[in-house]
Enzyme design. Structure first.
Site, PDB file in Angstrom:
ATOM      1  N   LYS A 237       0.844  -1.203   0.000  1.00 20.60           N
ATOM      2  CA  LYS A 237       0.000   0.000   0.000  1.00 20.60           C
ATOM      3  C   LYS A 237       0.876   1.248   0.000  1.00 20.60           C
ATOM      4  CE  LYS A 237      -3.825   1.988   2.711  1.00 20.60           C
ATOM      5  NZ  LYS A 237      -4.604   1.833   3.973  1.00 20.60           N
TER       6      LYS A 237
ATOM      7  N   SER B 110      -9.632   1.694   3.437  1.00 18.16           N
ATOM      8  CA  SER B 110      -8.815   2.462   2.526  1.00 18.16           C
ATOM      9  C   SER B 110      -7.823   1.632   1.696  1.00 18.16           C
ATOM     10  CB  SER B 110      -8.023   3.508   3.315  1.00 18.16           C
ATOM     11  OG  SER B 110      -7.117   2.892   4.192  1.00 18.16           O
TER      12      SER B 110
ATOM     13  N   SER C  61      -9.571  -0.689   7.572  1.00 16.62           N
ATOM     14  CA  SER C  61      -9.058  -0.455   6.211  1.00 16.62           C
ATOM     15  C   SER C  61      -8.365  -1.646   5.557  1.00 16.62           C
ATOM     16  CB  SER C  61      -8.104   0.735   6.212  1.00 16.62           C
ATOM     17  OG  SER C  61      -8.828   1.923   6.224  1.00 16.62           O
TER      18      SER C  61
END
Lengths: 95, 475
Positions: B76, B151, B175
């Site tokens: 990420k 997210s 997330s």
């Protein structure tokens, strides 16, 4: 206690943000909505409750305060939006 | 596409010559390009991945290799890798290059994993739909009109669409777990402090956790045992020993599983409720004891979470001022103007909204009413879990109240968006681990994920149980 436009302007100032009049109005409205929602915490009596700032407690870490090598100047300046040979360059601070 | 069932199996197949690692990496790169419209990646490291593949292929064949040899992993884009961009999917860090590598990523590299690229996410990890990225939406591979969750939406979509073997995400309020549920993969959020946060861009420091998105429980176990542990660069990383999760997935124990009555009320989709009921039946028939429990402060978790995380965020994001790195507005004649216009032009709407809320709850006159109050309720929420785990080993809940929603469906109403994290934020408030595992599909063919929670530092039980369900149910 609802947040007024004036309050929102003050918060924006504290946060170093600026908004157009329309944006500020919409933010003020949304802030009030969210604050109204979080009001529900006041249903709870927390008089004798210790605040919890960290979910894993008793994990205090101490270490010697020693000088160690860190990144060098060139590395530190690598991402600078504006710089000279040695320093970050910013707009004039003192008039 | 895959001819192997797990990372461990992949290593064996490379060793035996059945699988060429270079071909495998090429195939992944080709798939990433074919699936460009998913927008799962912010950057791809093609040449390096191919070079690494050849090196690691040789290592595997020589018999001297790391635990994750040849595993193709995406990271990420809030985690730093030296000399690579770290954008946090924000305009304010669009051109930022990291000066050092996050501990969790370094540990993957040290075990011979191949980092294929960095994944798209909500800006600074703030969001539940990946609609807050400065680089555009990520599409859900199961239905391109729907969000992948957030997210860590890019990480979940990349794993679900077979663009990598696994991915790292981060979980501040769900997330990792919520996008895992929306995309139909396994999402593990470890206990707070289990994995070093060094090199993770801070959002809410007392909540942030690095977690894994994987195709199965075995890979989650293997990656977790690699990335966990005390790190001198993160004083909040925890000393407790790290079990060899991957070698301990089989178990005899008849776990006692709690069902919190608060998690099955209003707002929960009927189909997800039915999925939980069906799992409960399955588990009882296999001899697990299911008990009703209560988490009385559940209804206060979202309010507590948003006060505390926005407060922490407003302070953490004060560093983006346009002075030393990141975006600087061209319009500034004084220092204060430079701060204001750089931040206002550089941050997206949701980030600004949270900075505003966080600044408000920390401002003079409101600190006690909001911030301190929320810290006290945080303790009550943690106490609920402490009490529950005196009675049960695991808690079973839905991961999210609905399956993946449509792009644009909730983006106008921040509060409604926040409520999609209703079952996940409590784990971050209490610092406990949680896993979302794919269980079934709804009538639209969208993945349904369910969640197990356990007590602090008992990730093993989560992995054992989800591995068991994977073997007995998902086959």
């Amino acid at each position: 206690m609802p947040v007024t436009l004036k309050d929102a302007k003050h918060i924006a100032e504290l946060a170093r943000l600026e908004f157009s009049g329309e944006e500020l109005e919409s933010f003020t409205h949304q802030l009030n909505q969210i604050l109204e929602y979080v009001e529900k915490l006041n249903e709870l009596d927390t008089e004798n409750v210790e605040p919890l700032s960290h979910p894993v407690e008793g994990n205090n870490a101490f270490r010697e305060d020693e000088l160690k090598p860190s990144i060098n100047r060139e590395e530190a300046l690598k991402n600078a939006p504006d710089r000279d040979e040695e320093f970050f360059r910013v707009p004039k601070v003192i008039g | 596409m895959l001819s192997y069932s797990s990372i461990a199996d992949k290593i064996n197949k490379v060793k035996s010559g059945e699988l060429s690692l270079a071909e495998n990496v090429k195939e992944y790169i080709a798939r990433i390009h074919e699936n460009k419209k998913l927008n799962a990646f912010n950057s791809i490291f093609e040449d390096e991945s191919l070079k690494e593949a050849e090196k690691i292929d040789a290592k595997i064949k020589s018999g001297k290799h790391g635990k994750l040899a040849g595993a193709v992993i995406a990271v990420k884009d809030v985690l730093s890798i030296k000399n690579k961009p770290t954008t946090c999917s924000s305009k304010i860090l669009k051109d930022f290059t990291a000066l050092y590598t996050a501990t969790a990523v370094q540990k993957l590299i040290d075990e011979d994993a191949i980092i294929i690229g960095k994944t798209n996410c909500d800006e600074f990890a703030m969001g539940s739909s990946n609609e807050n990225s400065a680089f555009g939406n990520v599409l859900n591979p199961a239905d391109n009109e729907r969000v992948p969750g957030g997210s860590s939406g890019g990480s979940a979509a990349a794993v679900a669409a077979d663009l990598c073997d696994a991915a790292l995400g981060t979980d501040t309020g769900g997330s990792v777990r919520q996008p895992a549920a929306f995309c139909g993969v396994f999402g593990l959020k470890p206990s707070y402090g289990r994995v070093s946060r060094y090199g993770l861009t801070a959002f809410a420091s007392s909540f942030d956790c690095i977690g894994t998105l994987t195709k199965n429980a075995e890979d989650a176990a293997l990656i977790l045992e690699v990335i966990s542990g005390k790190d001198k660069c993160d004083s909040t990383s925890y000393e407790t020993p790290v079990p060899e999760y991957s070698k301990n997935l089989n178990f005899e124990k008849k776990f006692k599983i709690g069902l919190p009555k608060e998690c099955f009320g209003e707002g929960l989709s009927e189909e997800i409720k039915k999925a939980v009921d069906s799992l409960v039946k399955e588990l009882s028939s296999k001899g697990f004891e299911i008990v009703d429990i209560t988490l009385p402060h559940s209804e206060y978790t979202i309010a507590t979470y948003y006060i505390l995380t926005t407060a922490e965020a407003s302070s953490n994001l004060a560093r983006y001022d346009g002075a030393k790195y990141g975006y600087r507005s061209g319009k500034s004649s004084t220092l204060i103007d430079m701060y204001k216009s750089s931040r206002s032009e550089g941050f997206g709407t949701e980030v600004k909204r949270r900075i505003m809320l966080g600044t408000y709850v920390l401002s003079a006159g409101y600190y006690d009413a909001y911030y301190l109050k929320a810290q006290k309720v945080r303790r009550l929420i943690k106490n609920d879990f402490d009490k529950a785990f005196e009675k049960v080993d695991l808690i079973l809940t839905p991961t999210a109240p609905t399956t993946a929603f449509k792009i644009g469906e909730k983006s106008d109403d921040p509060l409604e968006m926040y409520l999609s994290d209703i079952y996940t934020t409590s784990a971050n408030l209490a610092g406990i681990p949680g896993i979302s595992f794919p269980y079934s599909k709804d009538s639209n063919g969208l993945p349904i994920g369910l969640q197990f929670l356990s007590k602090q530092f008992d990730e093993l039980s989560l992995l054992q149980m989800s591995s068991f369900i994977q073997k007995t149910h998902l086959k």
